[in-house]
Design a protein around this motif. Structure first.
Motif, short mmCIF file in Angstrom:
data_model
loop_
_atom_site.label_atom_id
_atom_site.label_comp_id
_atom_site.label_asym_id
_atom_site.label_seq_id
_atom_site.Cartn_x
_atom_site.Cartn_y
_atom_site.Cartn_z
N ARG A 217 -0.20 0.70 -5.67
CA ARG A 217 0.44 1.12 -6.91
C ARG A 217 0.07 2.56 -7.25
NH1 ARG A 217 -1.94 -3.61 -10.46
NH2 ARG A 217 -3.70 -2.93 -9.19
N PHE A 218 -1.22 2.89 -7.08
CA PHE A 218 -1.65 4.27 -7.29
C PHE A 218 -0.98 5.19 -6.27
CE2 PHE A 218 -5.22 2.45 -9.69
CZ PHE A 218 -5.37 3.38 -10.71
N THR A 219 -1.03 4.78 -5.00
CA THR A 219 -0.48 5.61 -3.94
C THR A 219 0.98 5.92 -4.18
OG1 THR A 219 -1.99 4.54 -2.38
CG2 THR A 219 -0.18 5.82 -1.45
N ARG A 220 1.74 4.89 -4.54
CA ARG A 220 3.18 5.07 -4.75
C ARG A 220 3.46 6.05 -5.89
NH1 ARG A 220 4.14 0.14 -4.69
NH2 ARG A 220 3.98 -0.30 -6.92
N ASN A 221 2.74 5.93 -6.98
CA ASN A 221 2.98 6.82 -8.12
C ASN A 221 2.52 8.24 -7.86
OD1 ASN A 221 4.16 4.87 -9.79
ND2 ASN A 221 2.17 4.12 -10.49
N ILE A 222 1.36 8.39 -7.23
CA ILE A 222 0.84 9.74 -6.96
C ILE A 222 1.69 10.45 -5.92
CG2 ILE A 222 -1.12 11.00 -5.99
CD1 ILE A 222 -2.95 8.88 -7.29
N ASP A 223 2.12 9.72 -4.89
CA ASP A 223 2.90 10.34 -3.82
C ASP A 223 4.31 10.71 -4.25
OD1 ASP A 223 0.75 10.24 -2.18
OD2 ASP A 223 1.62 8.90 -0.68
N LYS A 224 4.71 10.35 -5.47
CA LYS A 224 5.98 10.83 -6.01
C LYS A 224 5.96 12.35 -6.16
CE LYS A 224 7.22 6.65 -8.62
NZ LYS A 224 7.39 6.05 -9.98
N PHE A 225 4.76 12.90 -6.32
CA PHE A 225 4.63 14.36 -6.47
C PHE A 225 4.60 15.05 -5.11
CE2 PHE A 225 3.04 12.63 -10.41
CZ PHE A 225 3.52 13.52 -11.37
N GLY A 226 4.41 14.29 -4.05
CA GLY A 226 4.38 14.85 -2.70
C GLY A 226 3.78 13.88 -1.73
#
Length: 245
Positions: A217-226
């Motif tokens: 869940r963290f990975t998915r949201n953070i990787d939205k920025f790159g």
């Protein structure tokens, strides 16, 4: 001990031990020249801790986070296991008692109310995980969430914009080494931002970075920025913490 011997001793499969090795949960301390895994007494002690956590319903990712923490205390963990297993025994005894009464009820020997039929059942939460979270988990994250919830809508919006600006800055640097001066300066800004919301020690900051990768869940949201930003932040946060410890 060889992997097959450890599997037989602990009552688990060789495949399970291989899996623990692959995910970084339990690496055997030694290997033979032929490549065979050798487990030491220290490895067996760690395996025992892992299996206690498993018995209490913890996911493997969280177990890895707990037992690999630099402030993990084995004796403290055993005391917690003892307490929680005793609580679990009491709960199981209540469920066994309910089951025995239900069998008598089905035979017509006694009458049970609907409420009595469900005595001992509680699937609303994992009380064992909650207690461990308070010791080794992400209480700083919870504190931050609580503080955010107390802010006005405009204050939350302002903080969110500031947070997103830091994410964008880090995303622009993610092709650099996490150890670079630019990356460390930006991740330091993230550390200071988080400590305005909660109380993050350097070790908790490092653990939070690992959570960015372990929790999809963290990975998915953070990787939205790159793409790859979560991994970059984890490595930069670990470097930042290690330099200051």
């Amino acid at each position: 001990m060889m992997v097959k011997e450890v599997a037989e001793l602990a009552g688990i499969s060789v495949r399970t031990l291989h899996h623990y090795d692959e995910i970084g949960l339990l690496h055997p301390s030694q290997t033979t020249e032929a490549g065979y895994r050798i487990y030491t007494d220290e490895d067996l002690a760690k395996l025992q801790q892992i299996l206690y956590f498993r018995e209490l319903g913890f996911p493997l990712k969280q177990i890895r986070q707990i037992v690999s923490s630099t402030d993990f205390d084995r004796m403290e963990a055993m005391e917690l296991h003892h307490k929680l297993l005793l609580e679990k025994r009491i709960r199981l005894e209540r469920m066994i008692e309910t089951l025995e009464k239900t069998m008598k009820h089905e035979k017509g020997e006694i009458n049970m109310s609907n409420q009595e039929k469900f005595a001992g059942f509680d699937f609303s939460s994992n009380p064992y995980e909650q207690e461990a979270r308070e010791r080794w988990g992400d209480q700083a994250v919870d504190e931050s969430n609580a503080k955010l919830g107390s802010l006005s809508k405009s204050e939350q919006t302002k903080l969110e914009e500031e947070m997103n600006a830091i994410y964008r800055k880090l995303a622009a640097l993610r092709q650099l080494s996490p150890e670079s001066d630019e990356a460390q300066e930006a991740i330091g800004e993230w550390y200071r931002f988080l400590n305005r919301l909660g109380s993050y020690s350097l070790e908790a900051f490092k653990g939070l970075g690992q959570m960015y990768v372990d929790d999809e869940r963290f990975t998915r949201n953070i990787d939205k920025f790159g793409e790859g930003l979560a991994v970059f932040m984890r490595d930069a946060m670990a470097e930042y913490a290690d330099r200051r410890n």
